[in-house]
Design a protein around this motif. Structure first.
Motif, PDB file in Angstrom:
ATOM      1  N   TRP A  83       1.055  11.865   0.500  1.00 21.61           N
ATOM      2  CA  TRP A  83       0.854  13.065   1.597  1.00 21.61           C
ATOM      3  C   TRP A  83      -0.406  13.697   1.099  1.00 21.61           C
ATOM      4  O   TRP A  83      -1.161  14.164   1.996  1.00 21.61           O
ATOM      5  CB  TRP A  83       1.938  13.957   1.584  1.00 21.61           C
ATOM      6  CG  TRP A  83       3.029  13.810   2.022  1.00 21.61           C
ATOM      7  CD1 TRP A  83       4.409  13.351   1.497  1.00 21.61           C
ATOM      8  CD2 TRP A  83       3.381  13.354   3.495  1.00 21.61           C
ATOM      9  NE1 TRP A  83       5.241  12.907   2.638  1.00 21.61           N
ATOM     10  CE2 TRP A  83       4.545  13.200   3.950  1.00 21.61           C
ATOM     11  CE3 TRP A  83       2.516  13.686   4.632  1.00 21.61           C
ATOM     12  CZ2 TRP A  83       5.012  12.816   5.173  1.00 21.61           C
ATOM     13  CZ3 TRP A  83       2.738  13.412   6.231  1.00 21.61           C
ATOM     14  CH2 TRP A  83       4.216  12.972   6.194  1.00 21.61           C
ATOM     15  N   ASP A  84      -0.917  13.834  -0.047  1.00 22.22           N
ATOM     16  CA  ASP A  84      -2.427  14.450  -0.539  1.00 22.22           C
ATOM     17  C   ASP A  84      -3.621  13.466  -0.278  1.00 22.22           C
ATOM     18  O   ASP A  84      -4.550  13.884  -0.472  1.00 22.22           O
ATOM     19  CB  ASP A  84      -2.156  14.708  -1.883  1.00 22.22           C
ATOM     20  CG  ASP A  84      -2.332  13.420  -2.924  1.00 22.22           C
ATOM     21  OD1 ASP A  84      -1.895  12.402  -2.446  1.00 22.22           O
ATOM     22  OD2 ASP A  84      -2.120  13.774  -4.127  1.00 22.22           O
ATOM     23  N   GLY A  85      -3.217  12.419   0.549  1.00 18.59           N
ATOM     24  CA  GLY A  85      -4.204  11.403   0.619  1.00 18.59           C
ATOM     25  C   GLY A  85      -4.727  10.288  -0.355  1.00 18.59           C
ATOM     26  O   GLY A  85      -5.397   9.384  -0.176  1.00 18.59           O
ATOM     27  N   THR A  86      -3.987  10.220  -1.428  1.00 18.86           N
ATOM     28  CA  THR A  86      -3.968   9.283  -2.200  1.00 18.86           C
ATOM     29  C   THR A  86      -3.327   7.804  -1.854  1.00 18.86           C
ATOM     30  O   THR A  86      -2.370   7.890  -1.183  1.00 18.86           O
ATOM     31  CB  THR A  86      -3.272   9.450  -3.571  1.00 18.86           C
ATOM     32  OG1 THR A  86      -4.040  10.986  -4.343  1.00 18.86           O
ATOM     33  CG2 THR A  86      -3.669   8.499  -4.693  1.00 18.86           C
ATOM     34  N   VAL A 115       9.608  11.102  -4.935  1.00 20.15           N
ATOM     35  CA  VAL A 115       9.956  10.291  -3.471  1.00 20.15           C
ATOM     36  C   VAL A 115       9.331  11.470  -2.508  1.00 20.15           C
ATOM     37  O   VAL A 115       8.819  10.616  -1.530  1.00 20.15           O
ATOM     38  CB  VAL A 115      11.434  10.407  -3.415  1.00 20.15           C
ATOM     39  CG1 VAL A 115      11.698   9.851  -2.072  1.00 20.15           C
ATOM     40  CG2 VAL A 115      11.919   9.705  -4.475  1.00 20.15           C
ATOM     41  N   ASP A 116       9.104  12.826  -2.586  1.00 16.93           N
ATOM     42  CA  ASP A 116       8.829  13.643  -1.551  1.00 16.93           C
ATOM     43  C   ASP A 116       7.163  13.567  -1.421  1.00 16.93           C
ATOM     44  O   ASP A 116       6.619  14.028  -0.501  1.00 16.93           O
ATOM     45  CB  ASP A 116       9.421  15.044  -1.826  1.00 16.93           C
ATOM     46  CG  ASP A 116      10.681  15.033  -1.806  1.00 16.93           C
ATOM     47  OD1 ASP A 116      11.282  14.424  -0.943  1.00 16.93           O
ATOM     48  OD2 ASP A 116      11.299  16.165  -2.175  1.00 16.93           O
ATOM     49  N   ASP A 117       6.518  12.965  -2.650  1.00 19.27           N
ATOM     50  CA  ASP A 117       5.142  12.960  -2.379  1.00 19.27           C
ATOM     51  C   ASP A 117       4.781  11.776  -1.473  1.00 19.27           C
ATOM     52  O   ASP A 117       3.475  11.632  -1.160  1.00 19.27           O
ATOM     53  CB  ASP A 117       4.497  12.562  -3.859  1.00 19.27           C
ATOM     54  CG  ASP A 117       4.853  13.835  -4.930  1.00 19.27           C
ATOM     55  OD1 ASP A 117       5.031  14.950  -4.272  1.00 19.27           O
ATOM     56  OD2 ASP A 117       4.797  13.413  -6.106  1.00 19.27           O
ATOM     57  N   VAL A 118       5.505  10.790  -1.233  1.00 18.27           N
ATOM     58  CA  VAL A 118       5.363   9.540  -0.533  1.00 18.27           C
ATOM     59  C   VAL A 118       5.218   9.858   1.126  1.00 18.27           C
ATOM     60  O   VAL A 118       6.316  10.302   1.664  1.00 18.27           O
ATOM     61  CB  VAL A 118       6.111   8.467  -0.910  1.00 18.27           C
ATOM     62  CG1 VAL A 118       5.967   7.068  -0.046  1.00 18.27           C
ATOM     63  CG2 VAL A 118       5.926   8.260  -2.387  1.00 18.27           C
ATOM     64  N   ARG A 119       4.139   9.504   1.584  1.00 21.30           N
ATOM     65  CA  ARG A 119       4.085   9.599   3.096  1.00 21.30           C
ATOM     66  C   ARG A 119       4.773   8.348   3.738  1.00 21.30           C
ATOM     67  O   ARG A 119       5.435   8.338   4.340  1.00 21.30           O
ATOM     68  CB  ARG A 119       2.492   9.753   3.720  1.00 21.30           C
ATOM     69  CG  ARG A 119       2.610   9.867   5.036  1.00 21.30           C
ATOM     70  CD  ARG A 119       1.169  10.336   5.394  1.00 21.30           C
ATOM     71  NE  ARG A 119       0.060   9.537   5.130  1.00 21.30           N
ATOM     72  CZ  ARG A 119      -0.294   8.515   5.980  1.00 21.30           C
ATOM     73  NH1 ARG A 119      -0.004   8.341   7.182  1.00 21.30           N
ATOM     74  NH2 ARG A 119      -1.359   7.814   5.612  1.00 21.30           N
ATOM     75  N   MET A 120       4.313   7.133   3.115  1.00 18.54           N
ATOM     76  CA  MET A 120       4.771   5.653   3.525  1.00 18.54           C
ATOM     77  C   MET A 120       4.572   4.761   2.572  1.00 18.54           C
ATOM     78  O   MET A 120       3.503   4.964   1.982  1.00 18.54           O
ATOM     79  CB  MET A 120       4.774   5.416   4.964  1.00 18.54           C
ATOM     80  CG  MET A 120       3.321   5.086   5.339  1.00 18.54           C
ATOM     81  SD  MET A 120       3.154   4.642   7.101  1.00 18.54           S
ATOM     82  CE  MET A 120       1.062   4.230   6.949  1.00 18.54           C
ATOM     83  N   ILE A 121       5.252   3.640   2.438  1.00 20.84           N
ATOM     84  CA  ILE A 121       4.961   2.467   1.630  1.00 20.84           C
ATOM     85  C   ILE A 121       4.930   1.217   2.544  1.00 20.84           C
ATOM     86  O   ILE A 121       5.997   1.015   3.131  1.00 20.84           O
ATOM     87  CB  ILE A 121       5.595   2.330   0.290  1.00 20.84           C
ATOM     88  CG1 ILE A 121       5.844   3.415  -0.412  1.00 20.84           C
ATOM     89  CG2 ILE A 121       5.362   1.097  -0.320  1.00 20.84           C
ATOM     90  CD1 ILE A 121       6.744   3.338  -1.650  1.00 20.84           C
ATOM     91  N   THR A 132       0.980  -1.045   0.005  1.00 21.61           N
ATOM     92  CA  THR A 132      -0.020   0.140   0.188  1.00 21.61           C
ATOM     93  C   THR A 132       1.031   1.097   0.128  1.00 21.61           C
ATOM     94  O   THR A 132       1.738   1.308   0.752  1.00 21.61           O
ATOM     95  CB  THR A 132      -0.912   0.063   1.240  1.00 21.61           C
ATOM     96  OG1 THR A 132      -1.721  -1.046   1.322  1.00 21.61           O
ATOM     97  CG2 THR A 132      -1.826   1.251   1.348  1.00 21.61           C
ATOM     98  N   LEU A 133       0.641   2.168  -0.919  1.00 23.01           N
ATOM     99  CA  LEU A 133       1.248   3.435  -1.250  1.00 23.01           C
ATOM    100  C   LEU A 133       0.717   4.660  -0.681  1.00 23.01           C
ATOM    101  O   LEU A 133      -0.496   4.904  -1.332  1.00 23.01           O
ATOM    102  CB  LEU A 133       1.916   3.371  -2.410  1.00 23.01           C
ATOM    103  CG  LEU A 133       3.064   4.426  -2.824  1.00 23.01           C
ATOM    104  CD1 LEU A 133       3.844   3.854  -4.128  1.00 23.01           C
ATOM    105  CD2 LEU A 133       2.363   5.885  -3.249  1.00 23.01           C
ATOM    106  N   PHE A 134       0.968   5.305   0.273  1.00 21.48           N
ATOM    107  CA  PHE A 134       0.097   6.340   0.891  1.00 21.48           C
ATOM    108  C   PHE A 134       0.909   7.542   0.484  1.00 21.48           C
ATOM    109  O   PHE A 134       1.981   7.715   0.655  1.00 21.48           O
ATOM    110  CB  PHE A 134       0.432   6.331   2.362  1.00 21.48           C
ATOM    111  CG  PHE A 134      -0.562   5.256   3.050  1.00 21.48           C
ATOM    112  CD1 PHE A 134      -2.039   5.188   3.284  1.00 21.48           C
ATOM    113  CD2 PHE A 134       0.284   4.044   3.251  1.00 21.48           C
ATOM    114  CE1 PHE A 134      -2.619   3.878   3.928  1.00 21.48           C
ATOM    115  CE2 PHE A 134      -0.543   2.790   3.703  1.00 21.48           C
ATOM    116  CZ  PHE A 134      -2.042   2.744   4.002  1.00 21.48           C
TER     117      PHE A 134
END
Length: 329
Positions: free
Chosen positions: A281-284, A318-324, A277-279
């Motif tokens: 920062w914008d909620g996607t 990379v900076d768009d990703v909150r966590m994977i 699951t790829l989260f």
């Protein structure tokens, strides 16, 4: 509660009877502990929005929860007063009972499920003073006494299984345990040997869900019933930052890049870590099945490539990703 030949349901709670209530409780224990009783299930309730006058059997509620059905025994509760009713029919938000009572019930009265059962054979507690107590109460619901209600369908599914995306709020520390199955061959002399009859390890995660409202609590119960206890499978993220993205994911790509090859060494042959699951920062949120984990040696270095089942519709920096997180079954 499991849908099989012997479903069981029990309630455990702490009560603090004091004064006259303590005397009443002790009288019940002395005379009625072995006999069947009706108990309101306090966490579940519908609230009356109109008065139930003496001689009337119809009342309005704010909303009708899924557990509230016709031919059901309910308990009315308001300011320490209680009474039982049987539901004749439900028409929208109108509840009609089979009979009338001898007391009026004001707006705000709660309608609880009426559980039939018995107190546990052993109930104990502490006497904080000679008039105040703390009692550990236990109540066993009579099997098949509750009406059968329809269980809602799963709100989300993924790859043929339910997707459970309810995040714990860390009200208490989650725990994780890893267990490998290994058999030891030892004849008590000379060398020993061992082998693994199971090709994967077990990862058990335990979470607490604190401060949920009645709707969320009902959703948890519905989920448990859909799983038939532990009989069915579901997907749920680990809620950890398991996979550090090394480079931008181009739009239309089915690959993620992780720096170094140790990731492929650890997970390349795993049969358990096969979805992510790829989260953002914008909620996607992107859920993907892992189709392969391999090493690559190119101009960018020696890294790990994770191949997934479905392309990403847009590029992911990379900076768009909150966590994977891993998405285990």
């Amino acid at each position: 509660r499991v849908l099989r030949s012997t479903p069981r349901k029990a309630l455990d709670f702490v009560g603090n009877p004091r004064g006259a209530t303590l005397r009443e409780f002790e009288q019940v224990m002395a005379s009625w502990q072995n006999n069947p009783v009706i108990m309101p299930e306090y966490p579940r309730f519908a609230t009356m929005t109109t008065e139930l006058a003496v001689g009337f059997n119809e009342v309005e509620v704010g909303s009708v929860p899924s557990w509230l059905v016709e031919d059901m025994l309910v308990v009315l509760s308001h300011n320490g007063n209680y009474d039982t009713r049987n539901i004749l029919e439900i028409d929208g938000t109108t509840i009609r009972f089979t009979g009338v009572g001898y007391a009026a019930w004001p707006v705000g009265t709660k309608i609880h499920p009426g559980l039939s059962g018995r107190f546990a054979t052993a109930i104990s507690g502490s006497l904080l003073t000679n008039t105040v107590s703390s009692i550990m109460a236990a109540f066993d619901v009579t099997p098949a006494s509750e009406p059968v209600t329809e269980i809602p369908a799963a709100p989300q599914t993924f790859n043929g299984r339910e997707l459970h995306m309810v995040k714990p709020n860390w009200g208490s520390a989650p725990t994780v345990a890893f267990e490998a199955v290994r058999d030891l061959i030892d004849f008590n002399r000379g060398l020993t040997d061992s082998y693994a009859p199971q090709a994967f390890q077990t990862r058990t995660m335990t979470y607490a869900y604190i401060g949920r409202d009645s709707i969320e609590a009902q959703a948890a119960l519905d989920f448990f019933c859909r799983m038939k206890g532990q009989a069915r499978e579901f997907y749920m993220p680990t809620w950890e930052n398991d996979i550090p993205l090394g480079n931008t994911i181009p739009g239309g790509s089915t690959h993620l890049r992780v720096k170094g090859t140790s990731f492929a060494t650890a997970y390349g042959d795993s049969t358990m870590y096969r979805a992510i699951t790829l989260f953002l920062w914008d909620g996607t949120i992107y859920n993907r099945v892992v189709t392969g984990i391999n090493t690559v040696d190119d101009l960018l270095g020696q890294d790990t490539i994770i191949s997934v089942s479905e392309a990403f519709p847009e590029s992911v920096e990379v900076d768009d990703v909150r966590m994977i997180s891993w998405l285990p079954v």
